[in-house]
Motif scaffolding. Sequence first.
Motif, PDB file in Angstrom:
ATOM      1  N   ASN A  68       0.867  -1.172   0.000  1.00 52.39           N
ATOM      2  CA  ASN A  68       0.000   0.000   0.000  1.00 52.39           C
ATOM      3  C   ASN A  68       0.908   1.228   0.000  1.00 52.39           C
ATOM      4  N   HIS A  69       0.339   2.397   0.043  1.00 48.39           N
ATOM      5  CA  HIS A  69       1.150   3.606  -0.096  1.00 48.39           C
ATOM      6  C   HIS A  69       1.237   4.417   1.200  1.00 48.39           C
ATOM      7  N   ASP A  90       2.044  12.452   6.553  1.00 47.65           N
ATOM      8  CA  ASP A  90       2.442  12.918   5.230  1.00 47.65           C
ATOM      9  C   ASP A  90       2.109  11.913   4.123  1.00 47.65           C
ATOM     10  N   SER A  91       1.524  10.788   4.505  1.00 46.44           N
ATOM     11  CA  SER A  91       1.186   9.756   3.521  1.00 46.44           C
ATOM     12  C   SER A  91       0.049  10.227   2.620  1.00 46.44           C
ATOM     13  N   PRO A 123      -8.352   4.486  -2.403  1.00 45.75           N
ATOM     14  CA  PRO A 123      -7.692   4.907  -1.170  1.00 45.75           C
ATOM     15  C   PRO A 123      -6.267   4.355  -1.091  1.00 45.75           C
ATOM     16  N   ALA A 124      -5.319   5.226  -0.767  1.00 42.68           N
ATOM     17  CA  ALA A 124      -3.901   4.852  -0.757  1.00 42.68           C
ATOM     18  C   ALA A 124      -3.573   3.782   0.284  1.00 42.68           C
ATOM     19  N   ALA A 125      -4.409   3.636   1.296  1.00 51.13           N
ATOM     20  CA  ALA A 125      -4.156   2.652   2.355  1.00 51.13           C
ATOM     21  C   ALA A 125      -4.534   1.229   1.948  1.00 51.13           C
ATOM     22  N   ASN A 170       0.303   9.449  -6.518  1.00 48.75           N
ATOM     23  CA  ASN A 170      -0.194   9.622  -5.160  1.00 48.75           C
ATOM     24  C   ASN A 170      -0.672  11.055  -4.985  1.00 48.75           C
ATOM     25  N   PHE A 171      -1.818  11.196  -4.322  1.00 48.94           N
ATOM     26  CA  PHE A 171      -2.414  12.507  -4.077  1.00 48.94           C
ATOM     27  C   PHE A 171      -2.740  12.647  -2.594  1.00 48.94           C
ATOM     28  N   LYS A 172      -2.783  13.898  -2.144  1.00 52.18           N
ATOM     29  CA  LYS A 172      -3.153  14.213  -0.765  1.00 52.18           C
ATOM     30  C   LYS A 172      -4.287  15.215  -0.786  1.00 52.18           C
TER      31      LYS A 172
END
Length: 179
Positions: free
Chosen positions: A98-99, A107-108, A153-155, A175-177
């Motif tokens: 995962n990311h 900060d992920s 979702p990055a998780a 990847n986006f925040k």
Amino acid sequence: MISSKKQIIHSIDFIYGRLNSVNTKSLISLCLKNKNKKLSKDVNHTRNEDVELPLNKDIKTIVYQLIDRYKHHYDREIGLINFWGHVHDKNESTQLHNHIDLDYYKDSPNVSAVYYLQVPKNSGDLIIQYNKNKYEINHWIFPPEDNKYIMFPAALDHKVQKNLDNQQRISLSFNFKYV
């Protein structure tokens, strides 16, 4: 009179589709040109299969469209954190990951995306893994196609099956925040 309420405590959703006006040939060439610029020299690290790429107008075209699609579906702004390419030769795959960086959790990224540039037959599906409950793990299979993207979702744990074709599978990851 019925006295009851419905509450959803957990759901996972994502968006996918196709993008417009992407210069696929140029991006494939860029990925192949930079194929040996790996983000990690450690062959046991997942970043060893990730290709470093310069941010150019063709990648920006994809980024702007992904941000726009996300805002359309979720009415929420996201900003790009990072991106990279993938060039998978025959018999290559991506291991489960995962990311989320546990050392730098705040900060992920919140959202990850994949955009497919070149997808030969039998080059492997994207598998997204999620927990149905604490005892049962389910999988959702995303069959990639040229010019198709998915944002999730990055998780979420995810992997890519082995490329069984002689032609390379080429994709871009992002990847986006939340902004």
